[in-house]
Design an enzyme around this catalytic site. Structure first.
Site, short mmCIF file in Angstrom:
data_model
loop_
_atom_site.label_atom_id
_atom_site.label_comp_id
_atom_site.label_asym_id
_atom_site.label_seq_id
_atom_site.Cartn_x
_atom_site.Cartn_y
_atom_site.Cartn_z
N LYS A 74 5.71 72.91 -3.75
CA LYS A 74 6.21 73.21 -2.57
C LYS A 74 6.26 74.76 -2.22
O LYS A 74 7.14 74.72 -2.63
CB LYS A 74 5.63 72.47 -1.24
CG LYS A 74 6.00 73.36 0.52
CD LYS A 74 6.47 71.49 1.43
CE LYS A 74 6.03 72.74 2.40
NZ LYS A 74 6.81 71.71 3.10
N LYS A 121 0.71 72.84 -2.65
CA LYS A 121 0.59 73.22 -1.17
C LYS A 121 1.36 74.00 -0.83
O LYS A 121 2.84 74.40 -1.58
CB LYS A 121 1.34 71.60 -0.15
CG LYS A 121 1.89 72.22 1.36
CD LYS A 121 2.59 71.88 2.45
CE LYS A 121 2.06 72.04 3.86
NZ LYS A 121 3.15 71.14 4.66
#
Length: 327
Positions: A197, A249
């Protein structure tokens, strides 16, 4: 033989031909719908920077969940927005807190017809907006945060979450949550780890969606956009700690990372088409600069093509409807 000898265009002549030789497809089961519920709302509230996305009430969230199940979506990712926050994010542990209540409400509505996934992080619940508790110097305290994450995972499983998804990027978070779930008798509850992420400018609209209290940024714990190899290291660590699925992400801005991870991962890979990626396409379409439906479909297809088994996208329900029309 006439020149050219090779004519790849032969396999593009008709829609049926292109469909026959398509290497990657889209199906509702591959899509996960992120959904927000805000405490104390009497009606759903439009998120201005994300046209078409709302902060739900209990009733509207249950309707959205029922629709998602009817459409055959793979999952529903729940985020809670509490009315009251504090330094430790205690509302995230409260069985009667907005997120845990929402998990229970959605499970009562859809049962096992769709996978109910809970975001496991403190940023929505803290009055400072960080993903963990702060130490005396105002820095995120990794290990103190882990203790809360473990309890939070158990609370979400007790509320009925089929799967928990730690997104805070604390070192060791998967292991602590896995141990806590197992100790509480939830050894069958899988962990979807936000393994890679990145700190991203494209999270902007999400801050509105969760009414973020953040001042500053999360660059001391989320990954730096410059780094590629580090993502594989993060994934390997989460796998060692027991992650059942892993997440990349953002998605569209990090397709190279997604492809790298998909090539090495022994477990299913998800990717999150985040708020800023959503908002850019909606804004361009609203101005008549692009074909909205075609751009949405192509964008999600690109994430699948890069290697995602499942895609979190705010268009999940709408896209599933289109796919059903096509079938």
């Amino acid at each position: 033989m006439s020149f050219p000898t090779h004519r790849p265009r032969r396999l593009r002549t008709t829609a049926a031909m292109r469909r026959l030789v398509a290497e990657v497809d889209l199906a509702p089961r591959q899509l996960i719908l992120p959904a927000f519920i805000r405490e104390d709302l009497t009606d759903p509230r439009q998120i201005e920077s994300m046209p078409g996305v709302v902060q739900h009430t209990t009733d509207s969230l249950k309707r959205a969940a029922a629709e998602a199940a009817e459409l055959g979506l793979g999952g529903l990712m729940l985020f809670g927005v509490p009315a009251v926050r504090d330094a430790t994010g205690s509302a995230g542990l409260d069985p009667d807190g907005v997120l845990n209540r929402a998990i229970a409400d959605v499970r009562s509505e859809v049962g096992d017809d769709i996978v109910v996934i809970s975001d496991l992080c403190l940023d929505e619940f803290t009055d400072h907006g960080h993903c963990g508790v702060l130490d005396a110097r105002g820095r995120v305290d990794n290990d103190a945060t882990l203790e809360i994450y473990g309890r939070m995972g158990v609370a979400q499983a007790e509320a009925g979450a089929h799967m928990v998804a730690p997104s805070g990027m604390m070192d060791g978070q998967v292991a602590v949550i896995r141990q806590a779930l197992d100790a509480a008798g939830f050894e069958d509850t899988p962990v979807l780890a936000y393994a890679a992420k990145y700190a991203s400018a494209f999270y902007g609209p999400f801050r509105e969606a969760v009414d973020s209290q953040l001042s500053g940024d999360r660059r001391t714990y989320q990954m730096d956009a410059s780094n590629r190899r580090e993502a594989l290291h993060e994934v390997e660590l989460d796998l060692e700690e027991g992650a059942d699925l892993i997440m990349v992400k953002p998605a569209m801005s990090y397709l190279d990372i997604l492809a790298d991870v998909a090539a090495m991962s022994p477990v299913p890979v998800s990717a999150y088409q985040i708020s800023g990626e959503y908002a850019m396409i909606e804004a361009a379409a609203a101005n008549g600069w692009i074909d909205r439906r075609a751009a949405i479909t192509e964008s999600v297809l690109s994430i699948r093509r890069a290697g995602a088994d499942t895609v979190l996208t705010y268009w999940a329900a709408e896209l599933a409807g289109w796919l059903k029309e096509g079938n």
